[in-house]
Write an enzyme that holds these catalytic residues in place. Structure first.
Site, PDB file in Angstrom:
ATOM      1  N   GLU A 102     -10.825  -9.156  11.784  1.00  0.00           N
ATOM      2  CA  GLU A 102      -9.867 -10.268  11.647  1.00  0.00           C
ATOM      3  C   GLU A 102      -9.849 -11.193  12.850  1.00  0.00           C
ATOM      4  O   GLU A 102      -8.778 -11.552  13.364  1.00  0.00           O
ATOM      5  CB  GLU A 102      -8.457  -9.710  11.363  1.00  0.00           C
ATOM      6  N   GLU A 111     -11.305  -3.257   1.709  1.00  0.00           N
ATOM      7  CA  GLU A 111      -9.901  -2.810   1.688  1.00  0.00           C
ATOM      8  C   GLU A 111      -9.246  -3.169   0.358  1.00  0.00           C
ATOM      9  O   GLU A 111      -8.130  -3.683   0.320  1.00  0.00           O
ATOM     10  CB  GLU A 111      -9.127  -3.438   2.852  1.00  0.00           C
TER      11      GLU A 111
HETATM   12  O1  9MR Z   1      -2.798   0.031   5.966  1.00  0.00           O
HETATM   13  C1  9MR Z   1      -2.542  -0.177   7.334  1.00  0.00           C
HETATM   14  C2  9MR Z   1      -1.071   0.080   7.612  1.00  0.00           C
HETATM   15  O2  9MR Z   1      -0.797   1.461   7.478  1.00  0.00           O
HETATM   16  C3  9MR Z   1      -0.731  -0.400   9.001  1.00  0.00           C
HETATM   17  O3  9MR Z   1       0.653  -0.287   9.197  1.00  0.00           O
HETATM   18  C4  9MR Z   1      -1.180  -1.827   9.188  1.00  0.00           C
HETATM   19  C5  9MR Z   1      -0.884  -2.358  10.576  1.00  0.00           C
HETATM   20  O4  9MR Z   1      -1.266  -3.687  10.678  1.00  0.00           O
HETATM   21  O5  9MR Z   1      -2.582  -1.904   8.974  1.00  0.00           O
HETATM   22  C6  9MR Z   1      -2.907  -1.600   7.678  1.00  0.00           C
HETATM   23  O6  9MR Z   1      -4.286  -1.778   7.459  1.00  0.00           O
HETATM   24  C7  9MR Z   1      -4.797  -3.085   7.697  1.00  0.00           C
HETATM   25  C8  9MR Z   1      -6.248  -2.953   8.098  1.00  0.00           C
HETATM   26  O7  9MR Z   1      -6.364  -2.092   9.178  1.00  0.00           O
HETATM   27  C9  9MR Z   1      -6.853  -4.288   8.410  1.00  0.00           C
HETATM   28  N1  9MR Z   1      -6.672  -5.215   7.335  1.00  0.00           N
HETATM   29  C10 9MR Z   1      -5.340  -5.346   6.813  1.00  0.00           C
HETATM   30  C11 9MR Z   1      -4.792  -3.968   6.457  1.00  0.00           C
HETATM   31  C12 9MR Z   1      -3.463  -4.102   5.780  1.00  0.00           C
HETATM   32  O8  9MR Z   1      -2.513  -4.615   6.651  1.00  0.00           O
END
Ligand code: 9MR
Length: 586
Positions: free
Chosen positions: A333, A462
């Protein structure tokens, strides 16, 4: 007291819990000799002499059953009205069809074609899809059969159930619907997702993010655990949803917490799965010692100090799992959401980075602005990872870049720029967190193909889609794209169960009880479709052809006589002689 008991009984009669099994036909209420319709699915005439009739059980004259005899009736099944007041939608609330099957010993010709199929009206909900017809088990004895089917939307008022055959005699009894605990039986590999991906033999993976340790819903060391089984039986790739992120894996400088990752890697090895590493360099989920702000270098580290933090972090982790983690989201990102005026011809090859401790803190030219197209932290992160494991595949990963638009263009520009600079990048991740109804499938295909032109793989990294009436269809569309696009190597779901998802829109394939949702069946259908398509068709010969052929192996031994020509496609992979010509079955 009596009154209360009576009320309770009465209540339980009217508020009965959904039955685990629903009996459709046991034929006991029919007169011997009652005929059931035989229906040919493509609508050809049913062969003369064929019938489906209520008869005495050949093993017990007190029991009534359905006796089916087919003569030259390929694609023909008995047809049964749905009971009054019981709709096709009710049918689809169950997950499996079960019945008793009896095949007599004395058989007409070609009685070996025995592919069970179930239709609701004109929609097929189940058909055994083996490369060869399955062995139905011993004859002259009643066998219990049970098949998980795919729910469909239809207003049909009848169903078909029988064995796909040309000439065949069989008896059926106790046709019923079963509400399986999970909607499918994951101990039967042919009902799982990974089975079909692996059968295609194209090296693709279907993956899933394993829940974060603090959710306490997966025990990676326990293969009997329901969540673990759901994961390893359905998927052949895993990624940690959170535990491999900077804050959790290096919570204080130089102190690494490898427990979850070690368990994940061991779990994957035990079950023949690959691991994706997520993620090495991101602006979020950073420990306070790196920065207390997502978009600033809050400790004012020098660029050298930050580079050294990044180098140590990446080198330590990637080296530890060298050869065990197949691919990494190296930089996550890094693009700004607002790509400004990228369509301005002067900017057409540009991309704008988001402000982060990495983009702001590393390298003099990296003071973030719309004009900045550089990104030394990106180059460096890729080099550190590549040096630590030269065989691992390295990815960018981002969201909002999936189906076109400015950010999608910026993503392409960035990847191209990295390739031109000879940065060791192998692919890009398209996260695919979709809201309901936003999927632009043509745009997604275009974006995937654009990266193929750059020689890059694309991973759907994802995937989750907010629930709606179209959720299953949207999942099906994406799964088809994944299977059809050559460079789309993997497709990863962002979580297992709706209960544990980071979103509250029920965006995954399994519900809170780990039961399979329609979205699961839609994805499985798409994977299965590719598998069936991957079996090569028999070449079309212009000469008039008999529908029956004898099949020989290359040693000249006859391996089948009088086989339906189209059935050759379902022989095990190999080369056969049919009509004096070599035919390859893939
Ligand atoms: O699914 C993840 C969640 O448990 C966390 O709290 C969050 C923190 O930002 O990150 C989520 O996963 C993210 C991923 O690592 C990167 N792309 C976006 C995902 C959804 O937010």
């Amino acid at each position: 007291m009596k009154k209360i008991c009576f009320l309770a009984v009465l209540l339980s009669l009217f508020t009965a819990l959904p039955a685990e099994e629903y009996l459709l036909y046991d034929f006991e209420n029919y007169e011997i000799g009652t005929k059931f319709n035989l229906k040919n699915v493509p609508g050809r005439p049913v062969g003369e002499g064929s019938y489906a009739v209520v008869a005495a059980d050949p093993t017990d004259s007190n029991n009534k059953v359905l006796h089916v005899l087919l003569v030259n009736s390929w694609d023909t099944y008995p047809e049964y009205p749905l009971p009054d007041g019981f709709t096709a939608a009710d049918f689809c609330t169950y997950q499996s069809v079960a019945f008793s099957l009896y095949r007599p010993q004395v058989l007409p010709k070609n009685n070996d074609y025995m592919q069970t199929a179930v239709w609701l009206g004109d929609k097929k909900v189940y058909q055994e899809e083996h490369p060869n017809y399955p062995d139905q088990g011993p004859r002259d004895t009643w066998l219990e059969k049970r098949y998980a089917f795919t729910p469909v939307e239809t207003e049909a008022s009848n169903f078909l159930l029988g064995l796909h055959s040309d000439n065949m005699e069989y008896y059926l009894d106790n046709i019923r619907l079963v509400r399986a605990e999970k909607g499918y039986d994951y101990t039967d590999e042919t009902q799982t997702l990974r089975y079909y991906v692996e059968k295609c033999g194209n090296g693709k993976h279907i993956g899933v993010a394993t829940p974060s340790s603090w959710k306490n819903v997966i025990d990676l060391n326990n293969d009997l655990h329901d969540m673990s089984q759901t994961v390893f039986r359905n998927f052949n790739m895993v990624v940690a949803e959170d535990n491999m992120k900077f804050a959790y894996i290096e919570p204080s400088q130089g102190n690494f917490e490898f427990g979850y990752t070690d368990a994940l890697v061991a779990f994957a090895e035990r079950h023949g799965m690959e691991v994706r590493g997520h993620t090495l360099c991101w602006h979020k989920q950073l420990p306070d010692w790196v920065t207390t702000s997502e978009d600033r270098n809050s400790h004012n580290y020098s660029s050298d100090s930050l580079l050294s933090i990044l180098r140590n972090h990446i080198t330590t982790i990637v080296s530890r799992y060298k050869g065990q983690i197949a691919e990494w989201d190296v930089v996550n990102e890094c693009l700004a959401d607002d790509q400004g005026n990228l369509r301005n011809p002067a900017n057409k090859d540009k991309y704008f980075l988001r402000p982060s401790v990495w983009s702001k803190g590393i390298g003099a030219k990296l003071e973030w602005s719309y004009d900045n197209t550089g990104g030394d932290f990106i180059d460096s992160a890729f080099f550190y990872a590549h040096r630590a494991d030269p065989d691992a595949k390295l990815f960018l990963n981002d969201y909002g870049v999936e189906c076109g638009g400015r950010k999608a263009d910026a993503y392409y520009n960035l990847a191209k720029h990295l390739i031109e600079k000879k940065i060791p990048i192998h692919g890009v991740g398209l996260q695919c967190h979709f809201d309901a109804g936003v999927l632009d499938s043509a745009g997604l295909v275009r974006q995937i193909q654009r990266f193929q032109e750059l020689g890059l793989e694309v991973v759907i990294t994802e995937l989750d889609i907010a629930s709606s009436g179209k959720q299953a269809d949207e999942f099906r569309t994406i799964a088809n794209i994944f299977m059809e696009q050559e460079n789309c190597s993997n497709m990863v779901l962002w979580g297992v169960s709706d209960r544990d998802s980071w979103r509250n829109s029920s965006p995954l394939l399994f519900d809170a009880d780990l039961a399979a949702k329609p979205a699961f069946f839609a994805v499985r259908d798409a994977l299965k479709r590719q598998y069936v398509l991957s079996v090569a068709p028999v070449p079309n010969d212009a000469r008039p052809q008999s529908p029956y052929v004898d099949v020989y192996n290359l040693a000249g031994q006859k391996i089948a006589s009088g086989m339906r020509r189209e059935s050759v496609n379902f022989l095990p992979t190999g080369i056969y002689i049919v009509d004096g010509e070599k035919v390859m079955v893939r």
